[in-house]
Design a protein around this motif. Sequence first.
Motif, PDB file in Angstrom:
ATOM      1  N   LEU A 191      12.472 100.704 -12.378  1.00 39.76           N
ATOM      2  CA  LEU A 191      11.831 101.773 -11.605  1.00 39.76           C
ATOM      3  C   LEU A 191      11.654 101.371 -10.145  1.00 39.76           C
ATOM      4  CD1 LEU A 191      10.619 104.581 -11.867  1.00 39.76           C
ATOM      5  CD2 LEU A 191       8.381 103.494 -12.212  1.00 39.76           C
ATOM      6  N   SER A 192      11.106 100.152  -9.907  1.00 35.37           N
ATOM      7  CA  SER A 192      10.850  99.753  -8.527  1.00 35.37           C
ATOM      8  C   SER A 192      12.162  99.429  -7.809  1.00 35.37           C
ATOM      9  CB  SER A 192       9.907  98.548  -8.494  1.00 35.37           C
ATOM     10  OG  SER A 192      10.423  97.505  -9.286  1.00 35.37           O
ATOM     11  N   LEU A 193      13.107  98.778  -8.517  1.00 35.17           N
ATOM     12  CA  LEU A 193      14.365  98.440  -7.858  1.00 35.17           C
ATOM     13  C   LEU A 193      15.142  99.696  -7.480  1.00 35.17           C
ATOM     14  CD1 LEU A 193      16.613  95.522  -8.329  1.00 35.17           C
ATOM     15  CD2 LEU A 193      17.722  97.714  -8.364  1.00 35.17           C
ATOM     16  N   PHE A 194      15.176 100.654  -8.409  1.00 38.89           N
ATOM     17  CA  PHE A 194      15.891 101.887  -8.084  1.00 38.89           C
ATOM     18  C   PHE A 194      15.199 102.645  -6.947  1.00 38.89           C
ATOM     19  CE2 PHE A 194      17.710 101.882 -12.620  1.00 38.89           C
ATOM     20  CZ  PHE A 194      18.854 101.235 -12.186  1.00 38.89           C
ATOM     21  N   SER A 195      13.862 102.532  -6.854  1.00 36.23           N
ATOM     22  CA  SER A 195      13.177 103.188  -5.735  1.00 36.23           C
ATOM     23  C   SER A 195      13.663 102.615  -4.405  1.00 36.23           C
ATOM     24  CB  SER A 195      11.668 102.996  -5.828  1.00 36.23           C
ATOM     25  OG  SER A 195      11.219 103.373  -7.095  1.00 36.23           O
ATOM     26  N   VAL A 196      13.751 101.271  -4.337  1.00 35.69           N
ATOM     27  CA  VAL A 196      14.240 100.652  -3.100  1.00 35.69           C
ATOM     28  C   VAL A 196      15.689 101.056  -2.859  1.00 35.69           C
ATOM     29  CG1 VAL A 196      14.609  98.480  -1.892  1.00 35.69           C
ATOM     30  CG2 VAL A 196      12.660  98.722  -3.403  1.00 35.69           C
TER      31      VAL A 196
END
Lengths: 332, 306
Positions: A191-196
């Motif tokens: 979730l966080s990696l795809f947000s970046v």
Amino acid sequence: MASTAEAVREQTPPQPPPVGGGGPGKPRRRRSLPTPYLLIAPALVILTLVLVWPVVQMVWNSLHDYTVRNLLPNAPAPEWNGFAHYRRLLSDPEFWTILRNTVVVCVLMVGTTMVLGTLIGILLHKLPRWFSMVVSVGMMLAWATPAISASLVFRWLFLPERGLVNVALDRLPDWLVGGGWLNYNWFLEPLSLFSVLIAVIVWQSFPFIAVSVLAGLKSIPHELYEAARVDGAGGWRAFWNVTFPMLRPLFALLMVLQIIWDLRVFTQLYILANSFQNKSVYLLSYYIYQQGFSSSPANYGMGSAIAVVMTVMILAVTAYYLRIMIRQGETR
Amino acid sequence: MTATATAASAPPRRRRRAPAGVLLRRAGLYAAGAAVFLFSVFPVYWMVATAFKPVGEIFSKNTRLFPETLTLEHFDRVLNDELIPGVNFWEFLVNSLIVTLGSVAAGAVLSLLAAVAVARFRFRMRGAFIILLMVIQMVPAEALIISIFINFRRFQDASGLQMLGNLSGILIVYTAVALPITIMMLRGFVASVPRELEEAAAIDGASPWTVFWRILMPLVAPGLVAASIFAFITAWNEFIVALTFLGRSTEEYTLPLSLSYYFGRFGTEWGAIMAASTLLTLPVMAFFLFVQRRMVSGLTMGAVKG
């Protein structure tokens, strides 16, 4: 990166003026002359060998047991395995997760880029000329940054302990954003990696959309908006009743290009994920590369099967693109 | 409600002084414009700012938006230190220049020939050729990379010509990848040269070769420059093909690949990474702003065809 460069192309061709009504199709010399064939031959040969033939190969590879061992000297030819790769893929929950993530991430990228780009295009249209120029030059910087540089900067911005975003979030009051941001690692969870990842892609692609929409807006006759205003339409209704219908072909084209560019994202993910260990952050193109060059032994057959899936998705979108281009007379 | 009603019923005369609502709205627009500008520029600024920050400041927990002191140590490290024995930035730059300029030159010749054929002749394969270009342009190298690699590997094994692990393979791939778009770009430029001009020259006795060099070339030159810049940017930024083809032949790395050296061995050197990224970005930005200025005028026509 392609988005930057291909975007240049979008703007580049000056409208070829209709030549005499007959178009470029007007015969100039006697038809029997081989000249045009000689002229396209070199380009056609290199395109066929380097890019068209591999498409055929890809399908063939995907139907065979083909690993790096088959490339060794005196190795046996790859063996036909029916549709084993596809059957394995379809029954593999990991593949379905990756496919779903690819689609979801792509939709989010395209959606955010289109909405943000359109809003900014409208904003630029409303700003005075000089200010709009200043903002445009700023956007050019984002647009021109190579994918690898952009990914590295975003990785640096979101770095645990020292990244500016982490430091800034940490300094904000805890009741607002929660605590523990300083050591937060953005690059571990999907979730966080795809947000970046989405942030990098949107940052690089919105200028193209904004500038194209701005150009489109300039082409809409002003009277249409005045008529809409006389009829009592506000900004929202004017957009949906005037701007959108007028720019529909442009929006369709931009959307198709954006989908194709975002489906193939690789470099940014390669830099952000920084390894092939975490399978939960794979996207399709990443999975292809991992199968082909980072698994042991390199599994060309399986990698090709995934590549076929991705190509089918892209060709479906391309079909729509071709329809637009054919309608606009680009192929004539 | 009343306010809107009065505004609507008021005669449409020019206002000398804008009412507060309009001023507020205008301020909002300016603020939004400034926000967009900052959002666009900030990551670039941060890259450059980090590149000039001393190591102490980069490592400090007390991150500042503006560097306290400026240093060239990272640029010095990037430009002068050998990343592997005997190889530093300049070797990687030369590698990058060989593949980009080589593929741009080859692509310019090939695409100009094909563009003349498509724009000036009618022949049986013409429509099919154009559709082929449009489809190939969309099929991503990311999907084809395995097959492309295997083909080059097989060709290399069969012919004894080295294609992988040196620059020749990627040079060929870059040339091919840029072709569909450059042909389509140039086709527009060639088509916009009035045919009558060439016919007049031909009537005056000019050979087809003279017509090509003296009439067509000068008029198509701006298009050729734009297409070449496009091809340059694509090849300069390319990552996945170079990564696959060059593998462990580190001395053949292009600039984008060479950045991987600053990860690892000495910890991650963010100052050097940002300095190298800045150097990688500079030529693209220069070219981009150059092309952009010329493109903006033709943009309305190019992007909106309805």
